[in-house]
Each structure stands twice: as structure tokens, then as C-alpha cells.
Motif scaffolding. Sequence first.
Motif: not given
Length: 291
Positions: A49-54, A58-61, A260-264, A267-269
Motif C-alpha cells: 500500500d505504501e509503495t503503490l500510494h507513492a 507519480q502517475l498523476v504527475r 522509470g523509462g519516461l521523463d516528465y 519526476k522523483d528519481p
Amino acid sequence: MELPFDGAISRFASTAPPEIREAVAANSPGGIVTPDYPYEKRLDRKSYDETLHALQHQLVRLQSDVAARGKRLVVLFEGRDAAGKGGAIKRFRENMNPRVARIVALPAPSGRERGQWYFQRYAAQLPAAGEIAFFDRSWYNRGVVEPVFGFCTPQERALFFDQVPYFERMLVRDGIHLVKIWLTIGRAEQLRRFLARERDPLKQWKLSRVDVEGLARWDAYTAAIGETFERSHTADAPWWVIRADDKRRARIAAIHAVLGGLDYAGKDPAIATAPDPRIAGGPEIWAGPNA
């Protein structure tokens, strides 16, 4: 309770190879039934849950960046029946705008579509500027499902393999970001999931005659999958293969493969990293006859 297809899945389970029956019977809550899977238990709920939430943040960004900059993104999901394609797509889209991110899940082709260029009905579903399209199965039906069930001729399949590298190269060179994800599971895990669906009235709708008949065609699927990787894993459009025996780890790995393969923008690396290499990689991670 009346079972779908007159209990065909349960009947198959009673005659499956002994090692498959034993693996399914020995399954414990949270356990993994595929012997060579690199984790003994599925990812615990709290960590998941914690990982998915984070990752969903990023998907929203990513979505905002796609919409603002007019990007086009295709995320294509393939895999054996019950590999978890729909569940993975659901986790991608849970917090995304459906006007930006949509699912493409095409039915069997109509008579008119069967008379078209094979890729034509898929090309019509590609995203416009500012859109994301998630393909829940794709043009790779011709590489795997269709030949296994005799829905295409050998000549039609050969033509598909001749054309698919050029088709995907055109998409990529036209500016579409194409991510191809193959979810792979072991034979015992597939049977375990089918048995669970057969007994759950809320999930029985997921079963089809192709699913039921496909259980006995494992080896034919394996041969078709292997050739598909050989013919379509290219520099322009490589495959991400994810071992999906643990649905939680697979969903997280799939999101990592995209982010991981996209720039946006935004993005939090530290979060949008490459997926877990123990379960994700190219076709070399595929376990062949066992997955």
C-alpha cells in the motif's frame, strides 16, 4: 452453487499433471506456488500500500505532463489468461483522469474488421496528443491466442511477424511512447487463479470458453510466446517481462517499468526507478515451459 462451464476448470484440475495438483493443494495464504519464483511469500499489505500510494502520486504527475505537453503514451499489456493484466491496469488508472487515460479492450473483430489490414482497428485506438491508452491485450493476439486456437492461418501469422516491427517503429518514430509489458505466471498459479474465479460469483464473469479450453493448451501457448518474443523484442519496442505470480509485486513492477523509462515534470528519481530485477527484465527472465 452452479459453476460456470459445468465445472470444467475443476475437472481439469483433477487431471492436471501431479506436480501442478500438488502445488495448488499445498498453497497457503500469502504463499507462492511457482517453485522458482524468487520470493517465498507475496509482498505484505503494508509495504504494498505504501509503495503503490507513492507510485500513484507519480502517475498523476505523469498524466499532468502528458496532458500539458501533448505527449502520447501507449502501455500495452499481454500475458496468459489470469496473469493479472486487468488488475495492473486498474492500479495505474485509479487516480487518473479517464479523459486523459483510457483502457482499450477490443472484442473479437467484426466481419468488416476481418477484411481490413490487421493493425487497422488497433491504430484507430491510438492516443491523440495529451492522451494515454492502456491496451488490455493488443495486436499480439495474432502472435499467441489466434494461432493456438486456429483463429488465423500460418500465412496470416507470418505476415504479422513481418509487419509488427515496422508498425511499432513507425509509432515510436512518430513520437508515441510505447511500453510493452508481458505478465508471466507459472502453470500452477494460473490454475489456482482459475479455480478461485470459478468459485467466486463476483469473478465468474471473467471466465470464457477460451480460458477453459486454453488450460489444456499450455505447451502450444508456450511455443507461441517464445516465438513472439524472438520476433518482436526490438530496440525500438522492447518487451518488459514481469513475473506476476505475486500480483502485488507485479503491479508495482509494471508501474516502475513505465515511470522509470519516461521523463516528465515532477519526476522523483527516488521513487520512479526501474523495476525489481529479480522479477522484471527482458525476455531472458521468461521461464519458458514453466511460465
